[in-house]
Write a protein that holds these residues in place. Structure first.
Motif, mmCIF file in Angstrom:
data_model
loop_
_atom_site.group_PDB
_atom_site.id
_atom_site.type_symbol
_atom_site.label_atom_id
_atom_site.label_comp_id
_atom_site.label_asym_id
_atom_site.label_seq_id
_atom_site.Cartn_x
_atom_site.Cartn_y
_atom_site.Cartn_z
ATOM 1 N N UNK A 1 0.852 -1.192 0.000
ATOM 2 C CA UNK A 1 0.000 0.000 0.000
ATOM 3 C C UNK A 1 0.888 1.244 0.000
ATOM 4 N N UNK A 2 1.118 1.896 -1.144
ATOM 5 C CA UNK A 2 2.013 3.049 -1.207
ATOM 6 C C UNK A 2 1.446 4.223 -0.428
ATOM 7 N N UNK A 3 2.348 4.995 0.169
ATOM 8 C CA UNK A 3 1.901 6.144 0.960
ATOM 9 C C UNK A 3 1.386 7.256 0.049
ATOM 10 N N UNK A 4 2.237 7.772 -0.827
ATOM 11 C CA UNK A 4 1.805 8.786 -1.775
ATOM 12 C C UNK A 4 1.709 10.166 -1.160
ATOM 13 N N UNK A 5 1.785 11.201 -1.993
ATOM 14 C CA UNK A 5 1.704 12.578 -1.509
ATOM 15 C C UNK A 5 0.296 12.906 -1.043
ATOM 16 N N UNK A 6 0.197 13.960 -0.202
ATOM 17 C CA UNK A 6 -1.080 14.349 0.371
ATOM 18 C C UNK A 6 -1.574 15.669 -0.203
ATOM 19 N N UNK A 7 -2.878 15.884 -0.044
ATOM 20 C CA UNK A 7 -3.443 17.178 -0.384
ATOM 21 C C UNK A 7 -2.992 18.193 0.663
ATOM 22 N N UNK A 8 -3.079 19.481 0.372
ATOM 23 C CA UNK A 8 -2.525 20.486 1.274
ATOM 24 C C UNK A 8 -3.133 20.502 2.671
ATOM 25 N N UNK A 9 -4.434 20.217 2.828
ATOM 26 C CA UNK A 9 -5.061 20.421 4.133
ATOM 27 C C UNK A 9 -6.221 19.445 4.311
ATOM 28 N N UNK A 10 -6.489 19.031 5.566
ATOM 29 C CA UNK A 10 -5.682 19.232 6.771
ATOM 30 C C UNK A 10 -4.578 18.181 6.834
ATOM 31 N N UNK A 11 -3.356 18.606 6.840
ATOM 32 C CA UNK A 11 -2.233 17.696 6.673
ATOM 33 C C UNK A 11 -2.079 16.705 7.825
ATOM 34 N N UNK A 12 -2.219 17.175 9.040
ATOM 35 C CA UNK A 12 -2.011 16.273 10.176
ATOM 36 C C UNK A 12 -3.019 15.138 10.138
ATOM 37 N N UNK A 13 -4.292 15.478 9.901
ATOM 38 C CA UNK A 13 -5.331 14.445 9.862
ATOM 39 C C UNK A 13 -5.087 13.464 8.731
ATOM 40 N N UNK A 14 -4.679 13.985 7.583
ATOM 41 C CA UNK A 14 -4.404 13.108 6.447
ATOM 42 C C UNK A 14 -3.203 12.207 6.711
ATOM 43 N N UNK A 15 -2.165 12.799 7.303
ATOM 44 C CA UNK A 15 -0.976 12.004 7.613
ATOM 45 C C UNK A 15 -1.312 10.893 8.587
ATOM 46 N N UNK A 16 -2.085 11.233 9.615
ATOM 47 C CA UNK A 16 -2.473 10.232 10.604
ATOM 48 C C UNK A 16 -3.299 9.127 9.962
ATOM 49 N N UNK A 17 -4.196 9.508 9.052
ATOM 50 C CA UNK A 17 -5.043 8.520 8.376
ATOM 51 C C UNK A 17 -4.206 7.579 7.508
ATOM 52 N N UNK A 18 -3.252 8.113 6.778
ATOM 53 C CA UNK A 18 -2.402 7.287 5.920
ATOM 54 C C UNK A 18 -1.546 6.337 6.754
ATOM 55 N N UNK A 19 -0.982 6.843 7.825
ATOM 56 C CA UNK A 19 -0.162 5.988 8.686
ATOM 57 C C UNK A 19 -1.018 4.924 9.371
ATOM 58 N N UNK A 20 -2.219 5.320 9.761
ATOM 59 C CA UNK A 20 -3.129 4.352 10.395
ATOM 60 C C UNK A 20 -3.478 3.226 9.422
ATOM 61 N N UNK A 21 -3.659 3.578 8.159
ATOM 62 C CA UNK A 21 -3.969 2.565 7.148
ATOM 63 C C UNK A 21 -2.841 1.543 7.017
ATOM 64 N N UNK A 22 -1.615 1.991 7.130
ATOM 65 C CA UNK A 22 -0.479 1.068 7.045
ATOM 66 C C UNK A 22 -0.518 0.059 8.201
ATOM 67 N N UNK A 23 -0.949 0.554 9.353
ATOM 68 C CA UNK A 23 -0.979 -0.307 10.540
ATOM 69 C C UNK A 23 -2.174 -1.250 10.501
#
Length: 229
Positions: A1-23
């Motif tokens: 499951x590739x991480x990939x770049x994120x949309x500009x906002x809200x970055x923290x929530x998106x980052x947390x969601x992507x990392x959570x998906x990996x787990x």
């Protein structure tokens, strides 16, 4: 499951969601050490501070744990359910049993700690409950909860106030359902006025035993009705 770049906002929530998906998706099983902040930031296309906040959110959800000098490790594959979510799923009778313990103690404390301003607030809340007797069940329940909230506030304990606030959505739904199903206000639009007036009086007089006893009896009667539904 590739991480990939994120949309500009809200970055923290998106980052947390992507990392959570990996787990949760099994890419990073329990016990895995996560890549460093610099690596994660580059993969996600965000700054290290964003990654740091996202990891903090995952830690709060019980998914990861930072170990000093070692890094951040996965400690669970599913996020723990927060308190508010548990309350939303809980049976109203379960919530009510806990409410009794919290509010009865709050009433005792309120009788000892109430100020003149608190007494005025309680009197206003009681008057508001009486005014709402001519309105629908939802408005009446809101006024009833406002009176109970005023009692809890008079205890001047922020933890009790916070707990009561968490209970309000579940209580509100359960009480409205109860009034509608049992039609308790058809013959008495201001159902329970005597008990609530006695509670306010006991708190104002500084009689903690009477305040606690009066509130316990009122809440236990309501719990019995809820249990019978």
């Amino acid at each position: 499951m590739p991480l990939g770049p994120l949309r500009p906002s809200p970055l923290v929530e998106q980052a947390a969601e992507h990392l959570r998906d990996q787990i949760t998706g099994g890419t990073w099983p329990v016990g895995t050490k996560l890549p460093g902040e610099t690596t994660l930031a580059a993969s996600l296309g965000v700054g290290r501070s964003t990654v740091r906040e996202a990891l903090r959110a995952l830690s709060g959800a019980g998914l990861v744990q930072a170990r000093q000098g070692a890094g951040v490790f996965v400690i669970a594959s599913e996020a723990k359910e927060d308190w508010s979510a548990q309350l939303r799923r809980a049976a109203v009778t379960d919530v009510y049993e806990v409410r009794i313990g919290i509010e009865v103690e709050a009433a005792r404390l309120a009788a000892r700690r109430r100020t003149d301003e608190d007494i005025a607030g309680l009197s206003a809340a009681l008057a508001g409950r009486r005014d709402a007797a001519g309105e629908g069940d939802a408005a009446f329940v809101d006024a009833d909860i406002a009176l109970h909230a005023a009692v809890v506030a008079a205890a001047h304990n922020p933890v009790l106030s916070a707990l009561f606030t968490e209970f309000v959505p579940s209580l509100r739904r359960g009480l409205i359902d109860m009034l509608e199903l049992l039609d308790l206000r058809s013959g008495d639009p201001n159902h329970g006025d005597d008990d609530h007036a006695a509670l306010v009086d006991a708190v104002a007089r500084g009689d903690g035993d009477a305040a606690g006893r009066t509130l316990r009896e009122d809440l236990e009667q309501t719990l019995a009705r809820l249990t019978a539904l």
